[in-house]
Design an enzyme around this catalytic site. Sequence first.
Site, mmCIF file in Angstrom:
data_model
loop_
_atom_site.group_PDB
_atom_site.id
_atom_site.type_symbol
_atom_site.label_atom_id
_atom_site.label_comp_id
_atom_site.label_asym_id
_atom_site.label_seq_id
_atom_site.Cartn_x
_atom_site.Cartn_y
_atom_site.Cartn_z
ATOM 1 N N SER A 65 -17.116 -23.756 22.365
ATOM 2 C CA SER A 65 -16.789 -22.857 23.476
ATOM 3 C C SER A 65 -18.051 -22.224 24.057
ATOM 4 O O SER A 65 -19.060 -22.061 23.362
ATOM 5 C CB SER A 65 -15.849 -21.746 23.006
HETATM 6 N N1 SAH Z 1 -13.675 -22.712 17.919
HETATM 7 C C1 SAH Z 1 -14.409 -23.921 18.225
HETATM 8 C C2 SAH Z 1 -14.078 -24.504 19.582
HETATM 9 C C3 SAH Z 1 -12.882 -25.254 19.493
HETATM 10 S S1 SAH Z 1 -12.439 -26.451 20.695
HETATM 11 C C4 SAH Z 1 -15.900 -23.721 18.142
HETATM 12 O O1 SAH Z 1 -16.339 -22.596 17.947
HETATM 13 O O2 SAH Z 1 -16.622 -24.708 18.243
HETATM 14 C C5 SAH Z 1 -10.747 -26.558 20.195
HETATM 15 C C6 SAH Z 1 -10.500 -27.174 18.830
HETATM 16 O O3 SAH Z 1 -9.119 -27.033 18.537
HETATM 17 C C7 SAH Z 1 -10.813 -28.662 18.765
HETATM 18 O O4 SAH Z 1 -11.673 -28.933 17.692
HETATM 19 C C8 SAH Z 1 -9.430 -29.295 18.552
HETATM 20 O O5 SAH Z 1 -9.473 -30.482 17.787
HETATM 21 C C9 SAH Z 1 -8.690 -28.182 17.834
HETATM 22 N N2 SAH Z 1 -7.232 -28.231 17.903
HETATM 23 C C10 SAH Z 1 -6.444 -28.647 18.924
HETATM 24 N N3 SAH Z 1 -5.139 -28.514 18.591
HETATM 25 C C11 SAH Z 1 -5.102 -28.013 17.321
HETATM 26 C C12 SAH Z 1 -4.053 -27.661 16.410
HETATM 27 N N4 SAH Z 1 -2.762 -27.814 16.733
HETATM 28 N N5 SAH Z 1 -4.400 -27.171 15.189
HETATM 29 C C13 SAH Z 1 -5.701 -26.987 14.841
HETATM 30 N N6 SAH Z 1 -6.736 -27.318 15.652
HETATM 31 C C14 SAH Z 1 -6.441 -27.820 16.878
#
Ligand code: SAH
Length: 219
Positions: A65
């Site tokens: 992010s």
């Molecule tokens: N917090 C992260 C950014 C995340 S991007 C950071 O600091 O880098 C969003 C993430 O959510 C992705 O890795 C994606 O695979 C995950 N994601 C999507 N749907 C999800 C779900 N149902 N449960 C857990 N993770 C999920």
Amino acid sequence: MQEDSYRHKGMRQQLVQVLKDKGITDANVLNAIGTVPRHVFLDSSFVEFAYQDKAFPIGSGQTISQPFTVAMQSQLLNVTRGMKVLEIGTGSGYQACVLAQMGARVFTIERQRNLYMKTKPFLAEFNYNIKTFLGDGNKGLPTFAPFDRVIITAAAPEIPQALVDQLKVGGIMVIPLNDETDATQQTMLRLTKQPDGTMLREEWGGCRFVPMLKDLGKD
Ligand code: SAH
């Protein structure tokens, strides 16, 4: 792990100033952003970009992010030392480290196996209180509930009831919820759990996240 040089530290302080200028006021958040070495979460060839206020690809179609988004969500969460925080979407692990640096005990769930396999050992290299889990974040972690805070870092089509159930009364959930008319856009919500179980809802402007998916990834 890549080294953390004076140059990196200097770039981090500049990023902190950018975030202040954009309205981040929580000293605990600014201190954490100024401390966690964001460049080690990116491929070494992207070090130059690590301290710009931009989202960045981390592989598997996912992104780390934007620093402003991490700071904003962390500020809205209002974290104090020792709180149990559940994060949905581990991704690179950067947001989890920022929360841990703020003193949270972090439980973070990732649904994509390859990201989980990469990030789990990487996070273990830090001295942070972070537990990583592979699974569907929509279900939360009933075994470890209740949580003081819940942060969702993927675009949610709805507010997952399991996560509401796993939040303490007085607890806060920060969630980018899809707009009804356009699911490519979200509104950042801060939901505070009331004694009767309902959620007090505050809206904090538009944002864009990768989608939150329901099933477990095959990858
Ligand atoms: N917090 C992260 C950014 C995340 S991007 C950071 O600091 O880098 C969003 C993430 O959510 C992705 O890795 C994606 O695979 C995950 N994601 C999507 N749907 C999800 C779900 N149902 N449960 C857990 N993770 C999920």
